[in-house]
Design a protein around this motif. Structure first.
Motif, PDB file in Angstrom:
ATOM      1  N   GLY A  88       0.778  -1.227   0.000  1.00  0.00           N
ATOM      2  CA  GLY A  88       0.000   0.000   0.000  1.00  0.00           C
ATOM      3  C   GLY A  88       0.808   1.275   0.000  1.00  0.00           C
ATOM      4  N   TRP A  89       2.003   1.226  -0.618  1.00  0.00           N
ATOM      5  CA  TRP A  89       2.800   2.435  -0.801  1.00  0.00           C
ATOM      6  C   TRP A  89       2.624   2.926  -2.233  1.00  0.00           C
ATOM      7  CZ3 TRP A  89       8.256   3.299   1.476  1.00  0.00           C
ATOM      8  CH2 TRP A  89       8.314   2.871   2.809  1.00  0.00           C
ATOM      9  N   CYS A  90       2.177   4.146  -2.393  1.00  0.00           N
ATOM     10  CA  CYS A  90       2.178   4.802  -3.701  1.00  0.00           C
ATOM     11  C   CYS A  90       3.298   5.824  -3.643  1.00  0.00           C
ATOM     12  CB  CYS A  90       0.826   5.458  -3.968  1.00  0.00           C
ATOM     13  SG  CYS A  90       0.723   6.285  -5.566  1.00  0.00           S
ATOM     14  N   SER A  91       4.494   5.414  -4.066  1.00  0.00           N
ATOM     15  CA  SER A  91       5.702   6.211  -3.819  1.00  0.00           C
ATOM     16  C   SER A  91       6.419   6.566  -5.112  1.00  0.00           C
ATOM     17  CB  SER A  91       6.667   5.432  -2.919  1.00  0.00           C
ATOM     18  OG  SER A  91       7.371   4.468  -3.676  1.00  0.00           O
ATOM     19  N   ALA A  92       7.313   7.542  -4.994  1.00  0.00           N
ATOM     20  CA  ALA A  92       8.172   7.933  -6.116  1.00  0.00           C
ATOM     21  C   ALA A  92       9.497   7.184  -6.089  1.00  0.00           C
ATOM     22  CB  ALA A  92       8.424   9.439  -6.082  1.00  0.00           C
ATOM     23  N   LEU A  93       9.570   6.112  -5.311  1.00  0.00           N
ATOM     24  CA  LEU A  93      10.799   5.312  -5.263  1.00  0.00           C
ATOM     25  C   LEU A  93      11.064   4.669  -6.617  1.00  0.00           C
ATOM     26  CD1 LEU A  93      10.345   3.565  -1.813  1.00  0.00           C
ATOM     27  CD2 LEU A  93      12.030   5.327  -2.384  1.00  0.00           C
ATOM     28  N   TYR A  94      12.324   4.596  -6.969  1.00  0.00           N
ATOM     29  CA  TYR A  94      12.741   3.991  -8.236  1.00  0.00           C
ATOM     30  C   TYR A  94      14.002   3.195  -7.947  1.00  0.00           C
ATOM     31  CZ  TYR A  94      13.141   3.767 -13.354  1.00  0.00           C
ATOM     32  OH  TYR A  94      13.169   3.350 -14.673  1.00  0.00           O
ATOM     33  N   PRO A  95      14.076   1.946  -8.405  1.00  0.00           N
ATOM     34  CA  PRO A  95      15.204   1.100  -8.015  1.00  0.00           C
ATOM     35  C   PRO A  95      16.535   1.465  -8.660  1.00  0.00           C
ATOM     36  CG  PRO A  95      13.741  -0.066  -9.512  1.00  0.00           C
ATOM     37  CD  PRO A  95      13.048   1.209  -9.150  1.00  0.00           C
ATOM     38  N   VAL A  96      16.504   2.342  -9.659  1.00  0.00           N
ATOM     39  CA  VAL A  96      17.742   2.779 -10.312  1.00  0.00           C
ATOM     40  C   VAL A  96      18.045   4.198  -9.838  1.00  0.00           C
ATOM     41  CG1 VAL A  96      18.934   3.170 -12.497  1.00  0.00           C
ATOM     42  CG2 VAL A  96      17.215   1.356 -12.314  1.00  0.00           C
TER      43      VAL A  96
END
Length: 460
Positions: A79-87
């Motif tokens: 339930g995280w709507c995040s701007a995280l990006y694995p790169v």
């Protein structure tokens, strides 16, 4: 058996409680000819359908799904709507230039808000609350990583800030807390409400969804359904994430890695006064084994993490959703982090696979010559990223030359994972190294030497 005063444990996602988590739409029974056929009724497939129909309501759009809407990660995630990006931005900049890296991360921040905007516009009650995300540092080694992350964020403008001990404790009363990082670009959501609401919105716009329709092969402008029906389309979009590994010729495109989740009973206001999360922040910890948590609309704690093994041959099976040892580790870790939890009961434990490309690089693309498109490899951060993928695919399919179609992840091709048994050995060695690195840091209070070994193994 649970104690008489303890609720029974459900091994299905908390998010499915009280909702119709089954096949309610008919399967495809005959051949079809459509403008766009999308394989997979999760976030990626449904956002793509929604934006296509918004751009051109005359399009005939068919979404086919092997199980039911939101059966996969879209209906199971934390339930995280995040701007995280694995790169990282530095890696993107080295390959595509600094502006492209900034554009990619800016588009993800925009996508967090876009999910909330569409949910409001379509009347989707997905419990969207943009409280940001707090990542606690418990010990010197974690604090060093937190400091480095803040410095990197300052360079790229991604919005992560440093919180000292007192300021961090005001948000989350974690045991052993020394500091934390905070980023505002994250919203808490109810994943299954979002995906089912999105499906209904697609249908209101004229899109069709066929459930219980298992695709055997995806070809050029053609989808072969197991059992006979064939869909011919000007455009075919593969939106199958971890299940991509089950399609012929694509077994090594992504590695399905399991993430498991537990949830508590609703907690009283007195407990929340001690724990915090008053703004419904999502939370994590600066450790090597990824963990993630949120405070739900009905005041439960949901807490998940990696740690379950990768299964030989990119295996996916319902039995892999349930690993008693990992569930117990998650419960123990949450109680250790948040002692105010006390003896609160855990009511749910579930899991599911996510897709990881060999270089940890999500991608989206479309080949005009064949009409085939794809998106995926989100490494567990797919809620907002799938929205960005859907908007991008809609532009690519309709031929729009937009800022989205020029982002660096468009057209990216990751190298394939190694054949077995090297894949099984490598992925599980990485998972084991992450656990050992956390143990090393608890004992030495210094950044783990094993952390460098983990980076060398994964190339990430």
């Amino acid at each position: 058996m649970p104690a008489p005063d303890q609720p029974s444990l459900s091994l299905e996602p908390l998010w499915w409680d009280g909702l119709d988590a089954r096949r309610t739409r008919p399967a495809l029974t005959g051949d079809e000819v459509v403008d766009v056929c999308i394989v997979g009724a999760g976030y990626t497939g449904l956002w793509t359908a929604w934006y296509l129909l918004e751009a051109d309501p005359s399009l005939s759009v068919l979404v086919v799904e092997a199980e039911h809407v939101g059966f996969g990660a879209s209906g199971r995630n934390g339930g995280w709507c995040s701007a995280l990006y694995p790169v990282g931005a530095a890696t993107l900049a080295a390959e595509h230039g600094e502006q492209a890296a900034r554009d990619q991360h800016a588009a993800l921040r925009e996508s967090v808000d876009e999910v909330g905007r569409v949910a409001t516009a379509e009347g989707i009650d997905c419990h969207y609350r943009k409280g940001g995300t707090l990542v606690v540092a418990r010990g010197r080694a974690q604090a060093a990583r937190a400091r480095a992350e803040v410095e990197e964020s300052a360079r790229w403008g991604t919005g992560t800030t440093w919180l000292g001990r007192d300021e961090a404790r005001e948000r989350l009363a974690a045991r052993g807390l020394s500091s934390a990082t905070y980023n505002p670009s994250c919203a808490r959501i109810h994943p299954y409400r979002l995906v089912t609401g999105l499906a209904a919105a697609v249908e209101r716009r004229g899109g069709r969804i066929a459930e219980g329709t298992h695709v055997g092969t995806i070809g050029e402008r053609r989808v072969q359904v197991v059992g006979g029906p064939v869909v011919r389309a000007r455009h075919v979009i593969r939106a199958t994430e971890a299940w991509t590994a089950r399609l012929p010729g694509l077994r090594r495109v992504v590695a399905p890695v399991y993430s498991l989740v537990v949830a508590t009973e609703p907690l009283p206001a007195s407990t929340w006064e001690h724990i915090g999360l008053a703004q419904r922040e999502t939370f994590s910890e600066h450790r090597h084994v990824i963990v993630y948590g949120q405070r739900t609309e009905d005041d439960r704690l949901v807490f998940g993490g990696r740690g379950a093994p990768y299964h030989f041959g990119s295996g996916i099976s319902p039995e892999f959703d349930r690993d008693a040892g990992v569930f117990e580790t998650l419960r123990r870790s949450l109680r250790d982090m948040l002692p105010a939890l006390g003896d609160a009961a855990f009511t749910h434990a579930w899991g599911g696979p996510l897709g990881i490309a060999r270089d940890w690089h999500p991608s989206v693309g479309h080949d005009p010559a064949t009409g085939n498109g794809w998106a995926g490899g989100y490494v567990g951060d797919g809620v907002a990223t799938a929205n960005l993928a859907g908007r991008t695919l809609a532009d690519l399919v309709t031929g729009a030359n937009s800022s989205l179609t020029r982002l660096p992840w468009v057209g990216h091709r990751s190298r394939r994972w190694e054949p077995e048994p090297a894949r099984w050995l490598g992925v599980n060695a990485g998972l084991r190294l992450a656990t050992l690195a956390d143990t090393e840091e608890r004992l030495t209070h210094r950044p783990a030497v094993l952390g460098r070994a983990l980076s060398a193994l994964t190339g990430h």
